[in-house]
Motif scaffolding. Structure first.
Motif, PDB file in Angstrom:
ATOM      1  N   UNK A 126       4.150  15.978  11.707  1.00 33.02           N
ATOM      2  CA  UNK A 126       4.655  16.681  10.401  1.00 33.02           C
ATOM      3  C   UNK A 126       3.288  17.252   9.914  1.00 33.02           C
ATOM      4  N   UNK A 127       2.245  16.589   9.659  1.00 35.10           N
ATOM      5  CA  UNK A 127       0.707  17.038   9.089  1.00 35.10           C
ATOM      6  C   UNK A 127       0.367  18.228   9.868  1.00 35.10           C
ATOM      7  N   UNK A 174       6.366   0.882   3.359  1.00 40.41           N
ATOM      8  CA  UNK A 174       6.723   2.131   4.062  1.00 40.41           C
ATOM      9  C   UNK A 174       8.218   2.231   4.659  1.00 40.41           C
ATOM     10  N   UNK A 175       8.178   1.217   5.723  1.00 42.53           N
ATOM     11  CA  UNK A 175       9.314   1.217   6.608  1.00 42.53           C
ATOM     12  C   UNK A 175      10.729   1.117   6.015  1.00 42.53           C
ATOM     13  N   UNK A 211       7.254  17.486   2.440  1.00 42.66           N
ATOM     14  CA  UNK A 211       7.165  16.040   2.918  1.00 42.66           C
ATOM     15  C   UNK A 211       5.711  15.686   2.723  1.00 42.66           C
ATOM     16  N   UNK A 212       4.631  16.436   3.239  1.00 46.36           N
ATOM     17  CA  UNK A 212       3.383  15.874   3.098  1.00 46.36           C
ATOM     18  C   UNK A 212       2.854  15.760   1.720  1.00 46.36           C
ATOM     19  N   UNK A 247       7.319   5.087  15.691  1.00 50.67           N
ATOM     20  CA  UNK A 247       7.777   6.301  15.367  1.00 50.67           C
ATOM     21  C   UNK A 247       7.589   6.870  13.977  1.00 50.67           C
ATOM     22  N   UNK A 248       7.339   5.917  13.000  1.00 49.57           N
ATOM     23  CA  UNK A 248       6.965   6.459  11.632  1.00 49.57           C
ATOM     24  C   UNK A 248       5.473   7.184  11.881  1.00 49.57           C
ATOM     25  N   UNK A 249       4.615   6.297  12.348  1.00 47.49           N
ATOM     26  CA  UNK A 249       3.261   7.016  12.462  1.00 47.49           C
ATOM     27  C   UNK A 249       3.329   8.236  13.097  1.00 47.49           C
ATOM     28  N   UNK A 258      17.413   3.613  12.147  1.00 50.65           N
ATOM     29  CA  UNK A 258      16.528   2.899  11.580  1.00 50.65           C
ATOM     30  C   UNK A 258      17.366   1.428  10.727  1.00 50.65           C
ATOM     31  N   UNK A 313       4.772  11.051  10.923  1.00 50.87           N
ATOM     32  CA  UNK A 313       3.870  11.549   9.941  1.00 50.87           C
ATOM     33  C   UNK A 313       2.662  12.583  10.393  1.00 50.87           C
ATOM     34  N   UNK A 320       9.878   1.190  15.428  1.00 56.43           N
ATOM     35  CA  UNK A 320       9.792   1.758  13.873  1.00 56.43           C
ATOM     36  C   UNK A 320       8.332   2.085  13.381  1.00 56.43           C
ATOM     37  N   UNK A 321       7.452   1.193  13.797  1.00 52.77           N
ATOM     38  CA  UNK A 321       6.052   1.558  13.398  1.00 52.77           C
ATOM     39  C   UNK A 321       5.468   2.661  14.080  1.00 52.77           C
ATOM     40  N   UNK A 342       1.792  20.160  12.115  1.00 54.91           N
ATOM     41  CA  UNK A 342       2.641  21.325  11.966  1.00 54.91           C
ATOM     42  C   UNK A 342       2.253  21.984  10.833  1.00 54.91           C
ATOM     43  N   UNK A 343       2.008  21.180   9.449  1.00 53.63           N
ATOM     44  CA  UNK A 343       1.853  21.873   8.233  1.00 53.63           C
ATOM     45  C   UNK A 343       0.405  22.373   8.450  1.00 53.63           C
ATOM     46  N   UNK A 355      13.953   4.013   4.909  1.00 54.14           N
ATOM     47  CA  UNK A 355      15.424   3.678   5.118  1.00 54.14           C
ATOM     48  C   UNK A 355      15.948   4.317   3.895  1.00 54.14           C
ATOM     49  N   UNK A 388       1.455   0.404   4.448  1.00 52.99           N
ATOM     50  CA  UNK A 388       1.900   1.206   5.760  1.00 52.99           C
ATOM     51  C   UNK A 388       2.959   0.360   6.598  1.00 52.99           C
ATOM     52  N   UNK A 389       2.732  -1.170   6.771  1.00 56.52           N
ATOM     53  CA  UNK A 389       3.579  -1.970   7.464  1.00 56.52           C
ATOM     54  C   UNK A 389       4.737  -2.539   6.666  1.00 56.52           C
ATOM     55  N   UNK A 398       8.505  20.743   5.537  1.00 57.97           N
ATOM     56  CA  UNK A 398       7.094  19.975   6.032  1.00 57.97           C
ATOM     57  C   UNK A 398       6.210  19.849   4.857  1.00 57.97           C
ATOM     58  N   UNK A 399       5.741  21.054   4.364  1.00 62.65           N
ATOM     59  CA  UNK A 399       4.901  21.281   3.218  1.00 62.65           C
ATOM     60  C   UNK A 399       5.523  20.271   2.273  1.00 62.65           C
TER      61      UNK A 399
END
Lengths: 222, 285
Positions: free
Chosen positions: B12-13, A138-139, A33-34, B4-6, A215, B9, B1-2, B15-16, A143, A134-135, A30-31
């Motif tokens: 995850x942050x 990133x998606x 990743x962020x 889910x990824x957000x 995905x 993220x 997809x949108x 939890x960190x 993948x 973002x849109x 997690x660390x």
């Protein structure tokens, strides 16, 4: 008491060690990743000044270039001069920061693999840079990232076993306890431990591959 | 997809943040129990069986803590990490089969010796080597990394141009197993551990003894910052006089006569100079 009965009796402790390894793994990923995502985004889309970019390059080179065992010692003994850090926290921090360096490069290559035209098209449609990342980018990058990320996941699982050099009692150390208290049986005990690591590894990778399949856009890129 | 990824993220942050908050805040306060560092793969001194710390050093340390009226908790670490951890004050007391050496006495402070060991040369049962042929002439000898046996071998054998090769292991159990496979020809280990391996039925025998009269002791950080040395010394004497010490020894090494306490106190250890902390009548002049 023969070794098989000892193994059955002490199996809960091996599982406890596995639990410690899993917590360590999840926390460091997690660390990583962020922080890794942040580094990647700044490297690709942040200000291009040396003041911003050079420290990131330095960070990535240092953390990828130093053996993790040295990092563990530095964080455990070095940081304790400033802050009384626990062995577990030191392990999470050392391994998490190192994973961030690796993950930033995984993400960077994934973002780079998205054709530049995508960004241009998004901007031409009137999207802001942030929205386009973002849109649109990133998606698609996500993948591409999953495949190489399974590598990072697998290698970090195995590296958690190094945390015991600073006193984190995880799976490998629990196995040592059985070996030393029974005066031997190295092969059998480590075979069981190897199996536990393997199961963890396979489970994680199967989930990641499932995510990759989920995905995937049918008929696109495959 | 949108979506889910957000959410991925975001969680995850979150939890960190939670992890950094809980995991890192483990500052020790004065009321906390003292941390006793042990190498828990070193029977009969310290080991773990069914998740519980056991061994001479563990039981004796618990008895000493009772005498001193302090709370303790054990922290296991690999042997090569223990002395650095004590020097960096990550642990308060070191209690394991720790040999007193001059080099170590410069980094940490020793209590009075509570045991004395000599080293033995272990060879495979079917080997014809004696104590001399086992440590010369191209022999590959196993020792535990960072141990006093390694230091002794380097000083007295390797540096004297005797043709041997030292193989260092993380634990003596793996060294003895490696000897059974044939990767090394002998193992130098203290006599107490050697007896353990033989009692456990390993196919080994003692080729001979090296009389070094090495004292074993507890240790605290250099300069005794927690002010523990005097009461530890008194605690060791107290469990010896009350007979608890002898009971503990009998339980782990049946039939052995424990050496007198305090044991041989080498001149090079400054905490053995008169007056010894807590026991002013003892010590070297």
């Amino acid at each position: 008491m023969d070794i098989y009965s000892v193994l059955i009796r002490d199996f809960p402790f091996l599982l406890k060690g596995l639990g410690v390894a899993v917590i360590l793994l999840v926390a460091l990923l997690i660390i990583g990743f962020v922080l890794g995502m942040a580094i990647c985004l700044v490297q690709l889309y942040g200000p291009r000044t040396r003041l911003v970019q050079w420290p990131l390059i330095m960070y990535e080179r240092v953390f990828r270039g130093v053996p993790i065992i040295i990092m563990l010692f530095i964080f455990y003994y070095g940081v304790s001069g400033i802050y009384d850090i626990s062995a577990f926290a030191a392990a999470i921090l050392a391994m998490g920061l190192r994973s961030a360096a690796y993950q930033s490069q995984i993400f960077r290559s994934a973002f780079k693999s998205v054709p530049a035209g995508q960004m241009m098209a998004a901007r031409a449609m009137g999207m802001s840079r942030l929205k386009a990342i973002r849109y649109i980018v990133f998606p698609q990058a996500a993948r591409h990232a999953i495949g190489p990320w399974t590598n990072e996941f697998s290698s970090e699982i195995k590296e958690t076993s190094l945390a015991y050099v600073i006193g984190v009692v995880e799976l490998t150390r629990q196995a040592h306890y059985i070996i030393t208290s029974t005066q031997g049986n190295v092969l059998l005990v480590f075979a069981v431990v190897a199996l536990l690591y393997f199961i963890l590894n396979r489970t994680g990778n199967s989930l990641l591959y499932a995510l990759e399949r989920k995905l995937a856009v049918p008929g696109f890129e495959k | 997809m949108k979506g889910m990824t957000s959410s991925l993220l975001r969680s995850a942050s979150l939890a960190a943040v939670a992890l950094v908050g809980s995991g890192l805040a483990t500052t020790a306060s004065a009321q906390d129990p003292y941390t006793v560092g042990v190498e828990a793969s070193f029977p009969p001194w310290a080991y773990v069986e069914s998740g519980e710390f056991k061994g001479i050093a563990i039981d004796a340390m618990n008895a000493i803590a009772d005498e001193m009226g302090i709370e303790i908790e054990f922290q296991d670490m690999p042997f090569p990490s223990l002395i650095p951890a004590l020097a960096a004050e990550k642990i308060d007391i070191l209690a394991t089969g720790l040999t007193v050496t001059e080099e170590r006495s410069e980094a940490i402070d020793f209590t009075i010796p509570w045991w004395e060991t000599n080293d033995v040369v272990l060879v495979p049962e079917d080997s014809e080597a004696n104590v001399f042929t086992a440590v010369c002439c191209g022999a590959r000898i196993g020792v535990q990394g960072g141990s006093s046996q390694q230091a002794w071998m380097e000083e007295n054998v390797v540096n004297n141009d005797i043709d041997v090769e030292l193989a260092t292991y993380e634990s003596y159990v793996t060294a003895v197993d490696d000897m059974a496979i044939g990767r090394i020809s002998s193992v130098i280990v203290d006599d107490t551990s050697a007896q353990e391996y033989i009692n456990a039925g390993k196919p080994i025998r003692m080729a001979g003894k090296i009389y070094i009269r090495a004292p074993l002791a507890l240790a605290v950080s250099k300069g005794d910052p927690q002010d523990l040395l005097a009461s530890l010394n008194q605690g060791i004497t107290a469990i010896d006089e009350s007979g608890q010490w002898q009971e503990i020894i009998e339980q782990y090494i049946p039939g052995i006569t424990p050496p007198a306490i305090p044991g041989n106190m080498p001149d090079f250890v400054d905490t053995y100079n008169k007056p010894v902390a807590g026991l002013p009548e003892l010590g070297n002049e």
